[in-house]
Design a protein around this motif. Structure first.
Motif, mmCIF file in Angstrom:
data_model
loop_
_atom_site.group_PDB
_atom_site.id
_atom_site.type_symbol
_atom_site.label_atom_id
_atom_site.label_comp_id
_atom_site.label_asym_id
_atom_site.label_seq_id
_atom_site.Cartn_x
_atom_site.Cartn_y
_atom_site.Cartn_z
ATOM 1 N N PHE A 194 13.644 -19.155 -9.408
ATOM 2 C CA PHE A 194 14.325 -18.188 -8.564
ATOM 3 C C PHE A 194 13.340 -17.346 -7.763
ATOM 4 C CE2 PHE A 194 17.161 -19.061 -12.105
ATOM 5 C CZ PHE A 194 18.310 -19.435 -11.420
ATOM 6 N N SER A 195 12.080 -17.750 -7.723
ATOM 7 C CA SER A 195 11.081 -16.965 -7.016
ATOM 8 C C SER A 195 11.186 -17.128 -5.508
ATOM 9 C CB SER A 195 9.670 -17.367 -7.465
ATOM 10 O OG SER A 195 9.440 -18.732 -7.201
ATOM 11 N N LYS A 196 11.763 -18.241 -5.048
ATOM 12 C CA LYS A 196 11.842 -18.476 -3.610
ATOM 13 C C LYS A 196 12.781 -17.464 -2.963
ATOM 14 C CE LYS A 196 15.236 -22.080 -4.612
ATOM 15 N NZ LYS A 196 15.551 -23.497 -4.499
ATOM 16 N N GLY A 197 12.389 -17.052 -1.779
ATOM 17 C CA GLY A 197 13.263 -16.185 -1.009
ATOM 18 C C GLY A 197 13.393 -14.784 -1.547
ATOM 19 N N LYS A 198 12.385 -14.278 -2.254
ATOM 20 C CA LYS A 198 12.476 -12.932 -2.799
ATOM 21 C C LYS A 198 12.675 -11.934 -1.674
ATOM 22 C CE LYS A 198 10.038 -11.846 -6.351
ATOM 23 N NZ LYS A 198 8.966 -11.471 -7.290
ATOM 24 N N THR A 199 13.600 -11.006 -1.856
ATOM 25 C CA THR A 199 13.990 -10.085 -0.794
ATOM 26 C C THR A 199 13.606 -8.664 -1.146
ATOM 27 O OG1 THR A 199 15.868 -11.511 -0.290
ATOM 28 C CG2 THR A 199 15.949 -9.261 0.571
ATOM 29 N N ALA A 200 12.944 -7.978 -0.227
ATOM 30 C CA ALA A 200 12.617 -6.562 -0.434
ATOM 31 C C ALA A 200 13.870 -5.730 -0.238
ATOM 32 C CB ALA A 200 11.549 -6.135 0.559
ATOM 33 N N PRO A 201 14.044 -4.656 -0.993
ATOM 34 C CA PRO A 201 15.240 -3.831 -0.850
ATOM 35 C C PRO A 201 15.312 -3.166 0.516
ATOM 36 C CG PRO A 201 13.613 -2.759 -2.261
ATOM 37 C CD PRO A 201 13.113 -4.145 -2.009
ATOM 38 N N ARG A 202 16.534 -3.133 1.070
ATOM 39 C CA ARG A 202 16.778 -2.477 2.337
ATOM 40 C C ARG A 202 17.926 -1.513 2.130
ATOM 41 N NH1 ARG A 202 16.377 -7.851 2.876
ATOM 42 N NH2 ARG A 202 18.632 -8.051 2.891
ATOM 43 N N GLN A 203 17.827 -0.307 2.664
ATOM 44 C CA GLN A 203 18.805 0.724 2.354
ATOM 45 C C GLN A 203 19.734 1.070 3.509
ATOM 46 O OE1 GLN A 203 19.227 1.864 -0.748
ATOM 47 N NE2 GLN A 203 17.627 0.443 -1.334
ATOM 48 N N THR A 204 19.382 0.674 4.742
ATOM 49 C CA THR A 204 20.204 1.043 5.875
ATOM 50 C C THR A 204 20.557 -0.171 6.706
ATOM 51 O OG1 THR A 204 18.250 1.499 7.224
ATOM 52 C CG2 THR A 204 19.206 3.344 6.017
ATOM 53 N N GLY A 205 21.691 -0.085 7.410
ATOM 54 C CA GLY A 205 22.103 -1.135 8.310
ATOM 55 C C GLY A 205 21.447 -0.959 9.661
ATOM 56 N N SER A 206 21.809 -1.864 10.600
ATOM 57 C CA SER A 206 21.191 -1.827 11.920
ATOM 58 C C SER A 206 21.541 -0.568 12.693
ATOM 59 C CB SER A 206 21.628 -3.068 12.714
ATOM 60 O OG SER A 206 23.046 -3.116 12.829
ATOM 61 N N ASP A 207 22.667 0.080 12.332
ATOM 62 C CA ASP A 207 23.064 1.299 13.028
ATOM 63 C C ASP A 207 22.467 2.553 12.394
ATOM 64 O OD1 ASP A 207 24.457 1.371 10.684
ATOM 65 O OD2 ASP A 207 26.448 1.417 11.586
ATOM 66 N N VAL A 247 26.031 -4.607 -6.786
ATOM 67 C CA VAL A 247 25.184 -5.331 -5.848
ATOM 68 C C VAL A 247 24.971 -4.504 -4.580
ATOM 69 C CG1 VAL A 247 24.962 -7.436 -4.486
ATOM 70 C CG2 VAL A 247 26.063 -7.520 -6.722
ATOM 71 N N PRO A 248 23.719 -4.338 -4.134
ATOM 72 C CA PRO A 248 23.473 -3.621 -2.878
ATOM 73 C C PRO A 248 24.095 -4.356 -1.695
ATOM 74 C CG PRO A 248 21.443 -3.840 -4.151
ATOM 75 C CD PRO A 248 22.457 -4.728 -4.799
ATOM 76 N N GLY A 249 24.746 -3.613 -0.814
ATOM 77 C CA GLY A 249 25.363 -4.224 0.349
ATOM 78 C C GLY A 249 24.366 -4.712 1.378
ATOM 79 N N THR A 250 23.096 -4.336 1.227
ATOM 80 C CA THR A 250 22.054 -4.790 2.145
ATOM 81 C C THR A 250 21.611 -6.219 1.868
ATOM 82 O OG1 THR A 250 20.462 -3.731 0.664
ATOM 83 C CG2 THR A 250 21.126 -2.502 2.632
ATOM 84 N N LEU A 251 21.952 -6.758 0.702
ATOM 85 C CA LEU A 251 21.548 -8.121 0.374
ATOM 86 C C LEU A 251 22.390 -9.124 1.151
ATOM 87 C CD1 LEU A 251 20.980 -7.908 -3.493
ATOM 88 C CD2 LEU A 251 19.363 -7.506 -1.634
ATOM 89 N N THR A 252 21.888 -10.349 1.233
ATOM 90 C CA THR A 252 22.588 -11.411 1.949
ATOM 91 C C THR A 252 23.342 -12.308 0.969
ATOM 92 O OG1 THR A 252 20.757 -12.984 1.807
ATOM 93 C CG2 THR A 252 20.743 -11.431 3.667
ATOM 94 N N LEU A 253 24.146 -13.204 1.521
ATOM 95 C CA LEU A 253 24.812 -14.197 0.675
ATOM 96 C C LEU A 253 23.802 -15.112 -0.008
ATOM 97 C CD1 LEU A 253 27.907 -15.266 2.808
ATOM 98 C CD2 LEU A 253 27.909 -13.894 0.717
#
Length: 214
Positions: free
Chosen positions: A9-22, A48-54
């Motif tokens: 599960f190491s592939k595609g590790k995502t850094a946390p993001r707290q804000t949307g584009s707006d 689950v943080p809403g900043t994460l992707t599918l």
């Protein structure tokens, strides 16, 4: 203790993001994952943080169910399919969009309508995802968390929930009462039918999504 199977599960590790584009703060989501047609129900409740992707959610689901990410998958959100390879038609001819480009907060309306995860090429396991709560302000610190759950999830190699239910029906009550059973299938280890190890799940989630732990 339920065994959580090893996978890469190491592939595609995502850094946390707290804000949307707006620039607005993105909420967390409390999700209920349930294995369709399981009886008794096999389920996990996640924050689950809403900043994460599918694509992130795919890895979260795999960890939460103890699977190894060894087969094809896709999401159905609203009326749209999302998958790892965008714009490639599936076996049923449906076109899927890129799951890595779809953030959860962008799909909030669709998640409240239809939200399904199909694993094993859409022919085997089906996970119903229920959006239970939109959490504002967010409290996860950018890291998904397993809150509660019930029952061990069957190894993915069994094929589908219907075969699993048939295998359990062949066991006598004494075997089930001993909790750890062997299903006498190649590559299927002993595992707990009833236990869900939330601690192990959270350890693996924290490794993949460091976030800000409290």
């Amino acid at each position: 203790m339920a065994h959580v199977l090893r996978g890469d599960f190491s592939k595609g590790k995502t850094a946390p993001r707290q804000t949307g584009s707006d620039g607005e703060t993105v909420p967390d989501y409390r999700l209920l994952l349930s294995v369709c047609f399981s009886d008794p129900l096999i389920w996990r409740r996640l924050l689950v943080p809403g900043t994460l992707t599918l694509a992130d959610l795919h890895r979260i689901i795999q960890i939460s169910l103890g699977w190894c990410d060894s087969d094809a998958h896709r999401f159905l959100v609203g009326k749209i399919f999302y998958q790892p390879r965008p714009l490639a038609a599936g076996q049923d001819g449906a076109i899927g969009y890129d799951e890595a480009a779809a953030s959860l907060h962008q799909l909030e309306e669709g998640m409240q309508f239809i939200f399904t995860y199909l694993y094993d090429g859409g022919q085997g396991w089906e996970i119903e995802l229920t959006l239970e709560e939109v959490v504002r302000p967010p409290i996860s610190g950018g890291c998904p968390v397993a809150l509660t759950g019930d029952r061990g999830c069957p190894p993915e190699s069994i094929g589908d929930i219907h075969r699993y239910q048939c295998l359990l029906a062949e066991l006598d009550q004494d075997q089930l009462d001993r909790n750890t059973v062997r299903l006498s299938l190649p590559g299927v280890p002993d595992f707990s039918v009833t236990a869900c190890d939330i601690t192990v799940i959270n350890q693996r989630l924290a490794h993949l999504f460091p976030g800000e732990h409290h």
